[in-house]
Each structure stands twice: as C-alpha cells, then as structure tokens.
Design an enzyme around this catalytic site. Sequence first.
Site: not given
Lengths: 318, 318
Positions: A11, A100, A124, A128, A179, A232, A243, A267, A269
């Site tokens: 990103w 995020k 949003g 990427a 999210k 999102d 991911r 990553v 998250e």
Amino acid sequence: MKTVVVGGGSWGTAFARLLADRGHDVTLACRDPEQARAIAEEQRNPRYLPNVSLHGIPGTTIEEAPLEAAELAVLAVPSRAFGGVVRSLRGRCPVLSLTKGLDPESGNRLSTLVRGRPVAVLSGPNMAEEVADGLPSAAVIASEDAGLGRELQEAINSLIFRVYVNSDLVGVELCAAAKNVIGLAAGGVDGLGLGDNAKAALITRGLVEMARLGEACGGRPETFSGLAGMGDLVVTCWSRHGRNRHAGELIARGASPERAAAEIGQVVEGLTTAPVLRDLSHRLGIELPITEGVCRILGGDDLSDLVGSLMGRRPTAE
Amino acid sequence: MKTVVVGGGSWGTAFARLLADRGHDVTLACRDPEQARAIAEEQRNPRYLPNVSLHGIPGTTIEEAPLEAAELAVLAVPSRAFGGVVRSLRGRCPVLSLTKGLDPESGNRLSTLVRGRPVAVLSGPNMAEEVADGLPSAAVIASEDAGLGRELQEAINSLIFRVYVNSDLVGVELCAAAKNVIGLAAGGVDGLGLGDNAKAALITRGLVEMARLGEACGGRPETFSGLAGMGDLVVTCWSRHGRNRHAGELIARGASPERAAAEIGQVVEGLTTAPVLRDLSHRLGIELPITEGVCRILGGDDLSDLVGSLMGRRPTAE
C-alpha cells in the site's frame, strides 16, 4: 507537495506512485535499509508490487528521508510498528496514516500516537494492487482538523482516486481496524466451503458488530455504512486480493496463524488486531461475538464447533 | 404444514426441497404445464437445479394444486407474474412471497397485491444453488401480522436455514427489489474490468440509495443494514451465482438486455425493476443516481461515458 511515504509494503508503494502521478514530490522511506537500497537502485519495489515503476520516486531509509523539508509524512507501516515510527519522525509536518489497526500495546487508535503535529487518516476499499494498476477507487480522509482534511483531499483527489472528507476520525479508525478481523472470519467461511450466503450473513453481522464498537467509542453510525465501513469490509471479505480473508481461509484449512501469515508474506493486520479489539470490548462492556470467535480460533479452538453453535442458537428477531 | 410452493424456478425448487426436508407436506406448482408434468414424472426439475431430488414433492399445475387444503402458499414467481398468480389462487391460506421485485404495472410492493389473506415475505442472501446444496443461510421473514411471522419462523427455521423475524415489511420488500438493480450496476463494473475497489464503492453508494428509497416509503434504516438489505446486496453483487450481476456484466460487454437475459436463461428481475424504481423515485422526489444510470444504460447510453462522469464529479464530503 513534498511528501515522504514511510513504509515500503504494497500500500505504501502504490500510494507513493499515486501521489507522484498527481504531481507531488515523493520519497519512499523504508524501515529496512536493504529494501531502501533495492528501491533506490531498481526504481521499483522488488518485494511488493514489483511491476510498478517507481521512476522519479527515490527510495531511502527513514533516517535519511528528507523529513525536515517535507510538507506531509504518509505512514503506511504495520500497526505494531506505528508508535515507534511516529516517534522517530523528524520535522513538524502533518501525518497522514494509511495503517489499518490499533496500537497493540495500548489498544489506542493510531492517530492518538501522533503528538505535536496535525494528523489525518485515509481509509476505504483500496486494494493496493488495483490502485497500482490505475483502476478507479474511492476513499475517505478523516481528521479533526477540517482544514487539513480539505487540503489533503485537494492534493490527492483525482479522476481515478476519489477522496471524500469525513470528520469522524474515531469511526474511520475503528472501521479500519475491525474490518480486518471480520475479514479473517469471512476467510474462515471460505475455507470451510460454507458458501456465499453464509459469508454474506457473516459480513452483515460483522458490520453490526463494527458499528456497535464504533458507537461505544464515540464514532458516528453513518461512518460504518460508508466507504471506510461497509465499503472496505466488503472488499476485504470478497476480493481475491484480501490478505486477511486469505489468512482466514488458510487457518480454516488447518494452517496455524503463523504459517498462514508466512505463506501470505505480508502483514496480516487482523491477527494483531483481533485480541486488541476483544480486550477493548471487555473494557467497554460490549459484545463482539465474531471477534470473540476469531480469537478463540486463533487460540486453537475448533472452527466447525463454532459454526455449529452459531447456527444452533434460538431463532430471534433481526 | 401443508404447503403449495408456486413457481418452478430455481428458488421455488430449492425452497420446496428445504420445506420438505423440514418435514412439511409440499407440492410444487408450476405455471407451465409441461414443466409440471416433467417434475411429476422425473421427481426433479429438469430445467432448474436438475441435480436436486424432488422425491416426495409432487409437481403439478396451479390449477390442480391442492390450494383449498393448503395451510400456506409460497409464491416464487417473477414479479411480472405475481399479480396474476395471486388473483388465481384458490382457498384462503396465508401467502409467503419469495419474489424480489415490485409490481411493474402499478409500482406497488408485491405484498399489497395479496388481498383477503395474511401475507409475509421472506428475503435475504439466499442463492438458490447453495440452499439446494444444503449450505447454511440466513433470512428474514417480514409481516405486519406478527403472529404469522413467528409461526413461519418456527416452521421454516433449521440448523442450515436460520430465520429472523422483522416487522418492517416495507423496508424488506424495497430492499429485495432495489438490490437487483444495484446488482446490474455491479455487474457493469465487472464487465468493464474496473476492479473490486470500484465495485465496493458502488455497492456502498448503492446501499445509501436503497436506504434513501426505503425511508421515503416508510421503511426503517436498520432493515437496510440487515440481511435483506446489505446481506442480500453483497451476495447479489459478488456471488458467481448472481444473475443480475451476470446480466450487468454481459450488457457492459456489449450484449443487449434481451440477449443477456436470454443467455442467463432465468428471470433477471433487475431489468424489470429498474424503470419501475426510477418512476417511483420521480413520484417521491428523491434521487437514485445508480438506478438512473442503470436505466440510461438499458436505454442504450454508453457505459464508459457514465463511469467517467461519476468519477469526474467535484470532490465532496461523504
């Protein structure tokens, strides 16, 4: 606008390209000196989005990045690293966060870690890979500083990347964090082969859960129905690029969380955020059943037992 | 419960199976005598979901269906046919509508066409193919008759098909109609290859549009965030089984609406509903920009011009 993008993941890389295409003077600063050198030499990021040209975007380290002269620092680093990176920033320019998640140590929103500078966040449905391919996207920028929000909107908005301002910083940051956890659960539905109907039901209840959390923290309900919330969430749960969704799928098929993260190679998250959100919900005294379920699975519980117990609950009103 | 399911399309077929598996006495009544005979002979529906056994579910015509003795008539016919079928029903049993659309002649909600009998509607993210495969789903049943809603919930709810009651009949019916039009638009995004980010943004604005319409008609905002709203919208726009999405994709690639419908070989309700919703919005004095756009494309306008004009609007607050 002289900008330093900190974070050479996919990103950060795509966003650096987006800003440069919009005419800004962009430097891409990496935490890893090896990666910084590779970007500087190859004029592309060999590790993430290797097909995107970074011509005209110098790669460097955070230490060597021209932060004193920068008018904007964009942070696109993992949530785990956010606090450390923000403390290491020199200069006084505003920060725009693309990260995020929440601060894993304190459970706080990441923007609260930025001290002594104006701060905004961008969120949003922005996979990427697609932004890097020049496909159209829309995002929100949230800030308590309305002037900064409008200035960044003006600087970033383009025909292929529409930017809306939103004054609900709390709501936007909580949407962005939560999210990913719902994305892991949606991946679990995929991994178990439960189908699109089940995934849609899960996402619907996931958004209810996100909005409950957001309201308890002072966010506005409309934010959860907007681009940073529902927008999102659906792309996280449905796009092949997601991911967190992919990690959930691998875990549901038997991989450990560590193995899933290693296989994805970026990553994830949601794995960091799930226990942080659970702890936050306990402090707030609210129920986040999907997040609780994700934490139980990450802790080693059996996924099919969990699905059975959810479907077997007493029928109720919606 | 003695039930006649009227409508031998894929959803009527899958729902008949679902009810029979729940222990009810089910007859599947078709408008087409040929199809009725085929189902009666083959104990399956050769045209839709041919792999689903209809053993124990007699196929017949509406004229010969045991409607006088029925305790429930389930209507799963196209919206165009709903008014005629409901007028032809004998007996006095309650009606449960599975049809997602509005009456094309009057623009009214379909439940308002049912006179002199209790009526309920069932909606949610329920792709027939997956329900027929025994995959888990969730749905809402809405009725102004709370007793009927609870009775049907009790009769239909199972471990694989969770039923919630919802008293907002207006909101549920409008969600069901409007989501197919947004599904056509989402298919257009797919057909143009604009990516998942763009589709997520479209769906987000689509739900805002659905909620605006619903509130103007007296529906409740929560319904639009629930299973019949967001839940059904996301599966319509993202599942590979979504017919409206598929039709939008074919149209964006150059097929006429008629050709797209013929290729799909099942009713594409969004094609019928789009102009009905547009006219309704004009009477109500509200703006439905995505629905207007869909109507312009169905009328022959160029899709890429429309996308360009949407992305080129002045940046605003969300």
